[in-house]
Design a protein around this motif. Structure first.
Motif, PDB file in Angstrom:
ATOM      1  N   ALA A  54       0.863  -1.377   0.175  1.00  0.00           N
ATOM      2  CA  ALA A  54       0.096   0.085  -0.145  1.00  0.00           C
ATOM      3  C   ALA A  54       0.653   0.964   0.129  1.00  0.00           C
ATOM      4  CB  ALA A  54      -0.961   0.121   1.131  1.00  0.00           C
ATOM      5  N   LEU A  55       2.125   0.784   1.201  1.00  0.00           N
ATOM      6  CA  LEU A  55       3.063   2.244   0.882  1.00  0.00           C
ATOM      7  C   LEU A  55       4.130   2.489  -0.583  1.00  0.00           C
ATOM      8  CD1 LEU A  55       4.378   4.651   2.720  1.00  0.00           C
ATOM      9  CD2 LEU A  55       5.914   2.833   3.018  1.00  0.00           C
ATOM     10  N   LEU A  56       3.992   1.635  -0.894  1.00  0.00           N
ATOM     11  CA  LEU A  56       4.814   1.779  -2.258  1.00  0.00           C
ATOM     12  C   LEU A  56       3.508   2.079  -3.613  1.00  0.00           C
ATOM     13  CD1 LEU A  56       7.240  -1.670  -2.197  1.00  0.00           C
ATOM     14  CD2 LEU A  56       7.776   1.391  -2.273  1.00  0.00           C
ATOM     15  N   GLY A  57       2.603   1.957  -3.734  1.00  0.00           N
ATOM     16  CA  GLY A  57       1.114   2.178  -4.094  1.00  0.00           C
ATOM     17  C   GLY A  57       1.173   3.432  -4.440  1.00  0.00           C
ATOM     18  N   THR A  58       1.080   4.148  -2.860  1.00  0.00           N
ATOM     19  CA  THR A  58       1.221   5.278  -3.167  1.00  0.00           C
ATOM     20  C   THR A  58       1.749   6.405  -3.593  1.00  0.00           C
ATOM     21  OG1 THR A  58      -0.367   4.702  -0.726  1.00  0.00           O
ATOM     22  CG2 THR A  58       0.757   6.984  -1.468  1.00  0.00           C
ATOM     23  N   ILE A  59       3.076   5.775  -2.910  1.00  0.00           N
ATOM     24  CA  ILE A  59       4.766   6.853  -3.371  1.00  0.00           C
ATOM     25  C   ILE A  59       4.220   6.588  -4.932  1.00  0.00           C
ATOM     26  CG2 ILE A  59       6.576   6.272  -2.931  1.00  0.00           C
ATOM     27  CD1 ILE A  59       6.860   5.649  -0.474  1.00  0.00           C
ATOM     28  N   PHE A  60       4.166   5.328  -5.584  1.00  0.00           N
ATOM     29  CA  PHE A  60       4.341   5.471  -6.859  1.00  0.00           C
ATOM     30  C   PHE A  60       3.260   6.119  -7.716  1.00  0.00           C
ATOM     31  CE2 PHE A  60       2.168   4.131 -11.263  1.00  0.00           C
ATOM     32  CZ  PHE A  60       3.395   3.020 -11.154  1.00  0.00           C
ATOM     33  N   ILE A  61       1.688   5.834  -7.081  1.00  0.00           N
ATOM     34  CA  ILE A  61       1.273   7.282  -8.159  1.00  0.00           C
ATOM     35  C   ILE A  61       1.590   8.912  -7.302  1.00  0.00           C
ATOM     36  CG2 ILE A  61      -1.549   8.402  -7.516  1.00  0.00           C
ATOM     37  CD1 ILE A  61      -2.203   5.612  -6.564  1.00  0.00           C
ATOM     38  N   VAL A  62       1.754   8.988  -6.440  1.00  0.00           N
ATOM     39  CA  VAL A  62       2.184  10.687  -5.890  1.00  0.00           C
ATOM     40  C   VAL A  62       3.471  10.900  -7.334  1.00  0.00           C
ATOM     41  CG1 VAL A  62       3.472  12.116  -4.670  1.00  0.00           C
ATOM     42  CG2 VAL A  62       1.551  10.582  -3.551  1.00  0.00           C
ATOM     43  N   ILE A  63       4.702  10.420  -7.298  1.00  0.00           N
ATOM     44  CA  ILE A  63       5.556  10.489  -7.694  1.00  0.00           C
ATOM     45  C   ILE A  63       4.709  10.592  -9.156  1.00  0.00           C
ATOM     46  CG2 ILE A  63       7.743   9.658  -9.306  1.00  0.00           C
ATOM     47  CD1 ILE A  63       8.155   8.387  -6.229  1.00  0.00           C
TER      48      ILE A  63
END
Length: 77
Positions: free
Chosen positions: A58-67
Motif C-alpha cells: 500500500a505504501l509503495l503504491g501510494t508513493i508510485f501514484i504521487v511520483i
C-alpha cells in the motif's frame, strides 16, 4: 529534478512488483463451488509477515501514484 523522480519511479515500480509477487495467494479451488461464501465469512486478519507485505504494498503504491502525478505535472510545464 525530473530525472531523479524518474529514477525513483523506476525503483519504486520494481519494488512494488516484487512485493506484489511475494504476497500469498488467497484463491481456493473450492471457492468456485461455494459461491465465495468462504471469502465473506472465513476472512481472517493478516498477521506478521503478510501484514507487513500488505502495508508495504500500500505504501509503495501510494508513493508510485504521487511520483507519477508529480512527473506528469513537471512534464506538462
Amino acid at each position: 529534478m525530473y530525472d531523479v523522480l524518474l529514477i525513483a519511479l523506476i525503483i519504486v515500480s520494481i519494488l512494488l512488483i516484487i512485493t506484489v509477487v511475494m504476497l500469498p495467494s488467497k484463491t481456493n479451488a473450492a471457492s468456485a463451488l461455494s459461491g465465495g461464501a468462504e471469502q465473506l465469512f472465513g476472512k481472517q486478519k493478516a498477521r506478521g509477515f503478510e501484514a507487513g507485505l500488505r502495508r508495504t504494498t500500500a505504501l509503495l503504491g501510494t508513493i508510485f501514484i504521487v511520483i507519477a502525478l508529480v512527473l506528469a505535472y513537471l512534464s506538462s510545464n
